[in-house]
Structures are given as structure tokens and as C-alpha cells.
Design an enzyme around this catalytic site. Structure first.
Site, PDB file in Angstrom:
ATOM      1  CB  ALA A 198      -0.689  -0.043   1.363  1.00 53.26           C
ATOM      2  N   GLY A 243       0.422  -4.946   0.986  1.00 53.50           N
ATOM      3  CA  GLY A 243      -0.650  -5.126   0.123  1.00 53.50           C
ATOM      4  C   GLY A 243      -0.271  -5.754  -1.125  1.00 53.50           C
ATOM      5  CD  GLU A 264      -2.382  -7.464   3.029  1.00 53.28           C
ATOM      6  OE1 GLU A 264      -1.844  -6.372   2.655  1.00 53.28           O
ATOM      7  OE2 GLU A 264      -2.900  -7.646   4.068  1.00 53.28           O
ATOM      8  CD  GLU A 308       1.895  -5.281   5.550  1.00 52.28           C
ATOM      9  OE1 GLU A 308       2.858  -6.148   5.659  1.00 52.28           O
ATOM     10  OE2 GLU A 308       1.134  -5.507   4.658  1.00 52.28           O
TER      11      GLU A 308
HETATM   12  N1  CAA Z   1       4.323   3.129  -1.022  1.00 53.54           N
HETATM   13  C1  CAA Z   1       4.961   4.340  -1.453  1.00 53.54           C
HETATM   14  N2  CAA Z   1       5.874   4.474  -2.524  1.00 53.54           N
HETATM   15  C2  CAA Z   1       6.742   3.574  -2.550  1.00 53.54           C
HETATM   16  C3  CAA Z   1       6.525   2.135  -2.020  1.00 53.54           C
HETATM   17  C4  CAA Z   1       5.186   2.035  -1.186  1.00 53.54           C
HETATM   18  N3  CAA Z   1       4.707   1.029  -0.634  1.00 53.54           N
HETATM   19  N4  CAA Z   1       7.481   1.217  -2.138  1.00 53.54           N
HETATM   20  C5  CAA Z   1       8.188   1.931  -2.853  1.00 53.54           C
HETATM   21  N5  CAA Z   1       7.886   3.205  -3.304  1.00 53.54           N
HETATM   22  C6  CAA Z   1       8.562   4.303  -3.800  1.00 53.54           C
HETATM   23  C7  CAA Z   1       9.812   4.676  -3.462  1.00 53.54           C
HETATM   24  O1  CAA Z   1       9.421   5.767  -2.225  1.00 53.54           O
HETATM   25  C8  CAA Z   1      10.676   5.390  -4.340  1.00 53.54           C
HETATM   26  O2  CAA Z   1      10.149   6.633  -4.681  1.00 53.54           O
HETATM   27  P1  CAA Z   1      11.097   7.640  -5.010  1.00 53.54           P
HETATM   28  O3  CAA Z   1      11.976   7.305  -5.809  1.00 53.54           O
HETATM   29  O4  CAA Z   1      10.383   8.773  -5.196  1.00 53.54           O
HETATM   30  O5  CAA Z   1      11.876   7.907  -3.863  1.00 53.54           O
HETATM   31  C9  CAA Z   1      10.271   4.294  -5.472  1.00 53.54           C
HETATM   32  O6  CAA Z   1       9.242   3.455  -5.127  1.00 53.54           O
HETATM   33  C10 CAA Z   1      11.413   3.351  -5.685  1.00 53.54           C
HETATM   34  O7  CAA Z   1      11.614   2.596  -4.440  1.00 53.54           O
HETATM   35  P2  CAA Z   1      12.967   2.376  -3.593  1.00 53.54           P
HETATM   36  O8  CAA Z   1      14.027   3.628  -4.219  1.00 53.54           O
HETATM   37  O9  CAA Z   1      12.747   2.304  -2.259  1.00 53.54           O
HETATM   38  O10 CAA Z   1      13.579   0.892  -4.516  1.00 53.54           O
HETATM   39  P3  CAA Z   1      14.641   0.021  -3.556  1.00 53.54           P
HETATM   40  O11 CAA Z   1      14.914  -1.059  -4.930  1.00 53.54           O
HETATM   41  O12 CAA Z   1      15.828   0.570  -3.085  1.00 53.54           O
HETATM   42  O13 CAA Z   1      13.729  -0.815  -2.719  1.00 53.54           O
HETATM   43  C11 CAA Z   1      11.669  -1.951  -1.693  1.00 53.54           C
HETATM   44  C12 CAA Z   1      12.605  -1.523  -3.252  1.00 53.54           C
HETATM   45  C13 CAA Z   1      12.698  -2.847  -0.824  1.00 53.54           C
HETATM   46  C14 CAA Z   1      10.518  -2.623  -2.376  1.00 53.54           C
HETATM   47  C15 CAA Z   1      11.464  -0.665  -0.996  1.00 53.54           C
HETATM   48  O14 CAA Z   1      10.893   0.426  -1.834  1.00 53.54           O
HETATM   49  C16 CAA Z   1      10.468  -0.706  -0.072  1.00 53.54           C
HETATM   50  O15 CAA Z   1      10.585  -1.198   1.192  1.00 53.54           O
HETATM   51  N6  CAA Z   1       9.166  -0.209  -0.153  1.00 53.54           N
HETATM   52  C17 CAA Z   1       8.200  -0.412   0.894  1.00 53.54           C
HETATM   53  C18 CAA Z   1       7.696  -1.894   1.028  1.00 53.54           C
HETATM   54  C19 CAA Z   1       6.624  -1.757   1.972  1.00 53.54           C
HETATM   55  O16 CAA Z   1       6.935  -1.670   3.135  1.00 53.54           O
HETATM   56  N7  CAA Z   1       5.294  -2.345   1.622  1.00 53.54           N
HETATM   57  C20 CAA Z   1       4.370  -2.511   2.715  1.00 53.54           C
HETATM   58  C21 CAA Z   1       3.428  -1.345   2.774  1.00 53.54           C
HETATM   59  S1  CAA Z   1       2.116  -1.309   4.179  1.00 53.54           S
HETATM   60  C22 CAA Z   1       0.918  -2.217   3.468  1.00 53.54           C
HETATM   61  O17 CAA Z   1       0.801  -2.735   2.444  1.00 53.54           O
HETATM   62  C23 CAA Z   1      -0.152  -2.203   4.227  1.00 53.54           C
HETATM   63  C24 CAA Z   1      -1.300  -3.048   3.976  1.00 53.54           C
HETATM   64  O18 CAA Z   1      -1.310  -4.130   4.199  1.00 53.54           O
HETATM   65  C25 CAA Z   1      -2.421  -2.794   3.252  1.00 53.54           C
END
Ligand code: CAA
Length: 260
Positions: free
Chosen positions: A66, A111, A114, A134
């Protein structure tokens, strides 16, 4: 249909629904969740579509969760509403009267994992990484992860995944029964299309009823589940497809199904 955050292609009875926010690794904001719901309803009612494939745009991510930027300022009520929207959209996928296959082409986190778990089964690229980060963000899985995962891997493995927030490889997910097949990255769509074609060749009513019966097995007791199966089995005998399937068998030819 035109979407802002999705790409929908339909060809020869197979729909490919791509989540399309590659700059945010296809993260799900509210707008995208609502579009998924709209697209699922459209696909459900489109008689040209026999099988749906869900995947992510780009080479890196299926869906990285998400949208964290959108969630950051939410209060409790907004969080609950966001979770419920996710549930509604993913239930549309889970209960769609046609098969939905997840082609996990990269990160499937939170998400995103999911979404994949709401599909009927998952094929994954060997590059894919899956998990529930999460708790590392101070929240819990909110699009069904706490409910669907244990039903596949059991309570202890589900808790380990969710409580640690660790990321696992496609191979590890395969070994846990979360992923049906791991394939070389470049072969993913070819493999998924091959399995979609195999399902498409079967009787559409039978495929629909079989999916519904298997889904029900998770929530019904044995007696009620078997009764539901017997009635669904009976319905098959009211279809042209059953006549065609069994006639084709006796005539030693391939059946041609019409879904009637
Ligand atoms: N939400 C918003 N933006 C996201 C995102 C997310 N979940 N995941 C990645 N992005 C964005 C980053 O912010 C980045 O944007 P900018 O270039 O503007 O900075 C872009 O996508 C590229 O990401 P990274 O530079 O971080 O890429 P990376 O290769 O270094 O890392 C990754 C990849 C490990 C997937 C890392 O992006 C990451 O950890 N993302 C978040 C994953 C996460 O925590 N997901 C769970 C969210 S909570 C949820 O989903 C709740 C639910 O159950 C409903």
C-alpha cells in the site's frame, strides 16, 4: 476501459490486468484500489474473458505494498476505511466467477502480497521477493494478510512472516506453498499464459463452480461443504458443456465448450 493506474489488455479470452504505478513500484493508493475494484467488476461481467492474469508494470515490482506516503497522515478511522476498501477490492478478485492468476514479477510486499494471495494461485519470477513488512512500519497487514496467510501455511509460519516482517525469496514462498511455480524471470508471462490457456480450454461453468466449491471449503464445515459440492456437481449436468465434454470423450475428440 481506461484507467489511470491500471493497464488492461484482453486478448483471446485472457485478460491481463497490470498495476501501473512503476515510479512508486506499483504501490496501491486509494485511487488504484478503487480502480482494481472497478476492473474486477468489469472483468466479472465481461463474457469474452475466461481467465484473468494480474501482474505489475515494469521489471522490478508486482506491487510494493500500500502507498506509504498516502497512509502516513491517516487517522484510525481513515486507516480502517482504507483497509475495508482493500478488502472489498480483493474479495472481488477472490470471488470472481472466473480464475485469476497472479504473475508475480518482482516485489510483492504488504498489500502487494495480499493482492497475490487473493488470486487463485501464484506463479512467480525467480527474482520475486515476497513478505509482509507492515510491522516494520508500525502497522499490520490490512488487505487480508492476517486472515489468508495462515490458511495456506498454518498459524506458526504465518506469524513468523508477519511478526518479523522479513522478506522471502520466490523459492522460499514456493516451499511454503504460497507460490505454485517459480520460473525464470523472462519466462514468467509465457508460463502464466500457458496455464491460463489450459484452464480456458476446460468447461467454463465447471471451472467457475469448482473455484466456488474450493473457496467454500475454507469456511464451511464438512457436511455443509459436501452438500454444496453435491448441488454444484448436479448443476454441471444441466449444462451443454457436460454433454459436450462427455460426448467428446466417447467420440475421442477434443470438446468445444460454450459455457452454457
Ligand atoms: N509506497 C509508496 N512508495 C513506495 C512504496 C510504497 N509501498 N514502495 C516503494 N515506493 C517508492 C519509493 O518511495 C521510491 O520513490 P522515490 O523514487 O520517489 O523515492 C520508489 O518507489 C522506488 O523505491 P526504492 O527507491 O525504495 O527502491 P529500492 O529498490 O531501493 O527498494 C523496496 C525496493 C525494498 C521494495 C522498497 O521500496 C520498500 O521497502 N518499499 C516499501 C515496502 C513496504 O513496506 N510495503 C508495505 C507497505 S504497508 C501495506 O502494504 C499495508 C497493507 O497491508 C495494506
Amino acid at each position: 476501459m481506461e484507467y489511470k493506474n491500471l493497464i488492461l489488455e484482453i486478448k483471446d479470452g485472457i485478460a491481463i490486468l497490470k498495476i501501473n504505478r512503476p515510479k512508486a513500484l506499483n504501490a496501491l493508493n486509494t485511487e488504484t484500489v478503487l480502480e482494481i475494484m472497478e476492473a474486477a467488476e468489469f472483468l466479472e461481467n465481461n463474457n469474452e474473458v475466461a481467465v484473468v492474469v494480474v501482474t505489475g508494470e515494469g521489471d522490478k515490482a508486482f506491487v510494493a505494498g500500500a502507498d506509504i506516503l498516502e497512509m502516513k497522515p491517516m487517522n484510525a478511522i481513515e486507516g480502517m476505511e482504507f483497509s475495508k476498501k482493500g478488502h472489498d477490492a480483493l474479495l472481488k478478485i477472490e470471488n470472481m466467477k472466473k480464475p485469476v492468476i497472479a504473475a508475480v514479477n518482482g516485489f510483492a510486499l504488504g498489500g502487494g502480497f495480499e493482492v497475490a494471495l487473493a488470486c487463485d494461485f501464484i506463479y512467480a519470477s525467480e527474482k520475486a521477493k515476497l513478505g509482509f513488512p507492515e510491522t516494520t512500519l508500525g502497522i499490520i497487514p490490512g488487505f487480508g494478510g492476517t486472515q489468508r496467510t495462515a490458511k495456506i501455511v498454518g498459524l506458526a509460519k504465518a506469524k513468523e512472516l508477519i511478526l518479523t516482517g522479513k522478506t522471502i525469496t520466490a523459492q522460499e514462498a514456493y516451499e511454503m506453498g504460497l507460490v505454485n511455480k517459480v520460473v525464470p524471470h523472462e519466462e514468467l508471462m509465457k508460463e502464466v499464459m500457458a496455464v491460463a490457456e489450459k484452464i480456458k480450454a476446460n468447461g467454463p461453468v465447471a471451472v467457475r463452480l469448482a473455484k466456488e466449491c474450493v473457496n467454500k471449503s475454507l469456511s464451511l464445515d464438512m457436511d455443509t461443504g459436501l452438500s454444496f459440492e453435491a448441488k454444484s456437481f448436479g448443476i454441471c449436468f444441466s449444462t451443454k458443456d457436460q454433454k459436450e465434454g462427455m460426448t467428446a470423450f466417447t467420440e475421442k475428440r477434443k470438446p468445444t465448450y460454450t459455457g452454457e
